[in-house]
Design an enzyme around this catalytic site. Structure first.
Site, mmCIF file in Angstrom:
data_model
loop_
_atom_site.group_PDB
_atom_site.id
_atom_site.type_symbol
_atom_site.label_atom_id
_atom_site.label_comp_id
_atom_site.label_asym_id
_atom_site.label_seq_id
_atom_site.Cartn_x
_atom_site.Cartn_y
_atom_site.Cartn_z
ATOM 1 N N ASN A 139 -10.238 -0.835 -1.276
ATOM 2 C CA ASN A 139 -8.792 -0.641 -1.099
ATOM 3 C C ASN A 139 -8.085 -1.147 -2.355
ATOM 4 O O ASN A 139 -8.063 -2.349 -2.619
ATOM 5 C CB ASN A 139 -8.342 -1.411 0.147
ATOM 6 C CG ASN A 139 -6.844 -1.296 0.406
ATOM 7 O OD1 ASN A 139 -6.093 -0.802 -0.430
ATOM 8 N ND2 ASN A 139 -6.413 -1.773 1.563
ATOM 9 N N CYS A 173 0.824 -1.226 0.000
ATOM 10 C CA CYS A 173 0.000 0.000 0.000
ATOM 11 C C CYS A 173 0.851 1.265 0.000
ATOM 12 O O CYS A 173 0.371 2.343 -0.342
ATOM 13 C CB CYS A 173 -0.939 0.009 1.201
ATOM 14 S SG CYS A 173 -1.990 -1.439 1.236
ATOM 15 N N HIS A 201 -3.724 6.786 2.185
ATOM 16 C CA HIS A 201 -4.036 5.521 1.502
ATOM 17 C C HIS A 201 -5.432 5.054 1.929
ATOM 18 O O HIS A 201 -5.785 5.094 3.109
ATOM 19 C CB HIS A 201 -2.977 4.467 1.863
ATOM 20 C CG HIS A 201 -3.432 3.082 1.554
ATOM 21 N ND1 HIS A 201 -3.826 2.716 0.282
ATOM 22 C CD2 HIS A 201 -3.589 1.987 2.335
ATOM 23 C CE1 HIS A 201 -4.199 1.448 0.314
ATOM 24 N NE2 HIS A 201 -4.071 0.984 1.541
HETATM 25 O O1 UT7 Z 1 -4.270 -1.766 3.104
HETATM 26 C C1 UT7 Z 1 -3.482 -2.314 4.128
HETATM 27 C C2 UT7 Z 1 -3.958 -1.923 5.394
HETATM 28 N N1 UT7 Z 1 -5.170 -2.626 5.764
HETATM 29 C C3 UT7 Z 1 -5.880 -2.109 6.734
HETATM 30 O O2 UT7 Z 1 -5.524 -1.060 7.221
HETATM 31 C C4 UT7 Z 1 -7.077 -2.861 7.281
HETATM 32 C C5 UT7 Z 1 -7.114 -2.648 8.775
HETATM 33 N N2 UT7 Z 1 -8.185 -3.366 9.448
HETATM 34 C C6 UT7 Z 1 -9.489 -3.061 9.259
HETATM 35 O O3 UT7 Z 1 -9.808 -2.222 8.461
HETATM 36 C C7 UT7 Z 1 -10.518 -3.761 10.118
HETATM 37 O O4 UT7 Z 1 -9.864 -4.524 11.093
HETATM 38 C C8 UT7 Z 1 -11.487 -4.679 9.311
HETATM 39 C C9 UT7 Z 1 -12.419 -3.827 8.455
HETATM 40 C C10 UT7 Z 1 -10.695 -5.629 8.438
HETATM 41 C C11 UT7 Z 1 -12.358 -5.495 10.255
HETATM 42 O O5 UT7 Z 1 -13.071 -4.644 11.133
HETATM 43 P P1 UT7 Z 1 -13.063 -4.923 12.717
HETATM 44 O O6 UT7 Z 1 -13.930 -3.909 13.313
HETATM 45 O O7 UT7 Z 1 -11.635 -4.982 13.156
HETATM 46 O O8 UT7 Z 1 -13.770 -6.345 12.796
HETATM 47 P P2 UT7 Z 1 -13.234 -7.733 13.403
HETATM 48 O O9 UT7 Z 1 -12.265 -8.371 12.459
HETATM 49 O O10 UT7 Z 1 -12.815 -7.543 14.799
HETATM 50 O O11 UT7 Z 1 -14.543 -8.568 13.384
HETATM 51 C C12 UT7 Z 1 -15.714 -8.194 14.147
HETATM 52 C C13 UT7 Z 1 -16.805 -9.204 13.920
HETATM 53 C C14 UT7 Z 1 -16.343 -10.646 14.135
HETATM 54 O O12 UT7 Z 1 -17.442 -11.353 14.698
HETATM 55 P P3 UT7 Z 1 -17.501 -11.662 16.284
HETATM 56 O O13 UT7 Z 1 -16.236 -12.435 16.584
HETATM 57 O O14 UT7 Z 1 -17.517 -10.314 16.935
HETATM 58 O O15 UT7 Z 1 -18.757 -12.442 16.422
HETATM 59 C C15 UT7 Z 1 -16.087 -11.150 12.745
HETATM 60 O O16 UT7 Z 1 -16.228 -12.551 12.640
HETATM 61 O O17 UT7 Z 1 -17.264 -9.148 12.562
HETATM 62 C C16 UT7 Z 1 -17.166 -10.456 11.957
HETATM 63 N N3 UT7 Z 1 -16.841 -10.281 10.542
HETATM 64 C C17 UT7 Z 1 -17.757 -10.059 9.586
HETATM 65 N N4 UT7 Z 1 -19.093 -9.948 9.626
HETATM 66 C C18 UT7 Z 1 -19.728 -9.695 8.482
HETATM 67 C C19 UT7 Z 1 -15.598 -10.276 9.967
HETATM 68 N N5 UT7 Z 1 -15.717 -10.049 8.653
HETATM 69 C C20 UT7 Z 1 -17.031 -9.908 8.386
HETATM 70 C C21 UT7 Z 1 -17.762 -9.647 7.203
HETATM 71 N N6 UT7 Z 1 -19.117 -9.543 7.300
HETATM 72 N N7 UT7 Z 1 -17.181 -9.469 6.001
#
Ligand code: UT7
Length: 327
Positions: A284, A113, A254
């Site tokens: 992204n 990125c 980014h």
């Molecule tokens: O470009 C390089 C840099 N990349 C980034 O900067 C990405 C950085 N990270 C993020 O943007 C975020 O961490 C994400 C958008 C990837 C995820 O958001 P989050 O708020 O950190 O969610 P999480 O991974 O902690 O997941 C929360 C919940 C989980 O369920 P439980 O365990 O709370 O029941 C996941 O299983 O959301 C669930 N989940 C989803 N639900 C619906 C994970 N992915 C999905 C999905 N749809 N696609």
């Protein structure tokens, strides 16, 4: 010493729009979850058989037209991508051929990125030392073929899109252009965001279940580091130029997650509309995200001649980078 001025911009995204709703065919997800967690409403996917150089071609042609030069006037192509056509050679060689060039050098870089700002920094050095006059810097990605479309891949799979952005950096006597660039890498965090295969540590290079070809990410850790490092990058670039946040006309970070941009804006105590965001429409696009923003912001008059612009990126590696520009 000549200045390194961006004289042309261009971007291109493939025709196929993929809405959040469409991703429900593969994932247990919802439009609301994706928008709330990332801000993304849709992204574009390339057709099968299309590589990053194919997307880069129209973006590059637009940048060359705007710069008023032809591909033959280029002294160097710098191509940043994490999704190249093949293991080797790099996508820069593919673009070179598409542009109909003879022996102009093409330099491929990765840096994920942060790739575009790393590329800009390389261009800046070649221009300011007087070695080259016109350099094409490209960020282009086809990520849709590296996405795990099983439900296991849903957290990462909803984030990425395909696209390309390009700029021409030219030597100029005008008192503007790339003022400074600032690069960082921290290898200790490699496994927090990576695609482990194909790997030359293995023979064959790919494990039989093919899972190693998909991105693995510790989302929460990456999020925390992204906010912190982009803040630091912005500060480093502003300090290098002696600019206050109020003096900067536009911040372009980014496009990894709208919440990341919002957290950075809040820390800077600046309204979010001083940050250019288009992740809602493109997802992204990794190395392509900043040049797409630049080209779009210029076309929609969010950037004007003489504006002070700060760019900042963070990504896998971990890598981060920033730049201060006078447009
Ligand atoms: O470009 C390089 C840099 N990349 C980034 O900067 C990405 C950085 N990270 C993020 O943007 C975020 O961490 C994400 C958008 C990837 C995820 O958001 P989050 O708020 O950190 O969610 P999480 O991974 O902690 O997941 C929360 C919940 C989980 O369920 P439980 O365990 O709370 O029941 C996941 O299983 O959301 C669930 N989940 C989803 N639900 C619906 C994970 N992915 C999905 C999905 N749809 N696609």
């Amino acid at each position: 010493m000549p200045n390194a001025v961006i004289t042309g911009t261009g971007f291109y995204v493939p025709e196929k729009v993929v809405t959040n709703e469409a991703l429900k065919e593969y994932y247990d997800t919802s439009h609301e979850w994706i928008v709330e967690r990332s801000g993304i409403e849709q992204r574009y996917f390339a057709s099968l058989g299309v590589g990053p150089s194919d997307l880069a071609l129209p973006a590059s042609q637009a940048a060359l037209n705007e710069a008023g030069i032809s591909a033959q006037d280029l002294d160097l192509i710098i191509f940043a991508t994490l999704s190249p056509e093949c293991w080797f050679p790099g996508s820069g060689c593919f673009l070179h051929r598409l542009l109909g060039l003879d022996t102009t050098p093409a330099l491929d870089i990765r840096m994920q990125c942060s790739g575009f700002i790393y590329g800009l920094s390389i261009a800046e050095q070649y221009i300011k030392t007087g070695k080259y006059k016109h350099i094409l810097v490209v960020g282009a990605e086809v990520q849709s073929t590296s996405i795990d479309f099983s439900n296991e891949g849903r957290t990462v799979g909803v984030l990425f899109g395909d696209g390309a952005g390009a700029v021409v950096v030219s030597a100029s006597e005008e008192n503007r252009g790339i003022r400074s660039t600032h690069l960082h890498t921290q290898g200790e965090h490699i496994e927090k965001l990576w695609v482990p295969e194909p790997s030359s540590r293995k023979s064959p290079k790919v494990s039989p279940d093919l899972k190693g070809l998909y991105p693995i990410m510790n989302g929460r850790e990456v999020f925390k580091h992204a906010v912190q490092r982009m803040k630091e990058g912005i500060l480093e670039a502003m300090q290098a130029e002696g600019w206050s946040p109020e003096e900067v006309n536009l911040f372009i970070t980014h496009q990894a997650n709208l919440r990341i941009s919002m957290a950075v804006a809040e820390w800077l105590e600046q309204p979010i509309d001083r940050f250019y965001n288009n992740i809602q429409r493109y997802g992204n696009t990794t190395a392509a995200s900043i040049p797409i923003c630049l080209a779009e912001a210029w076309r929609t008059e969010k950037i004007k001649k003489g504006d002070k612009i700060i760019l900042a990126a963070f990504g896998s590696g971990f890598t981060w980078a920033s730049a201060a520009l006078i447009w």
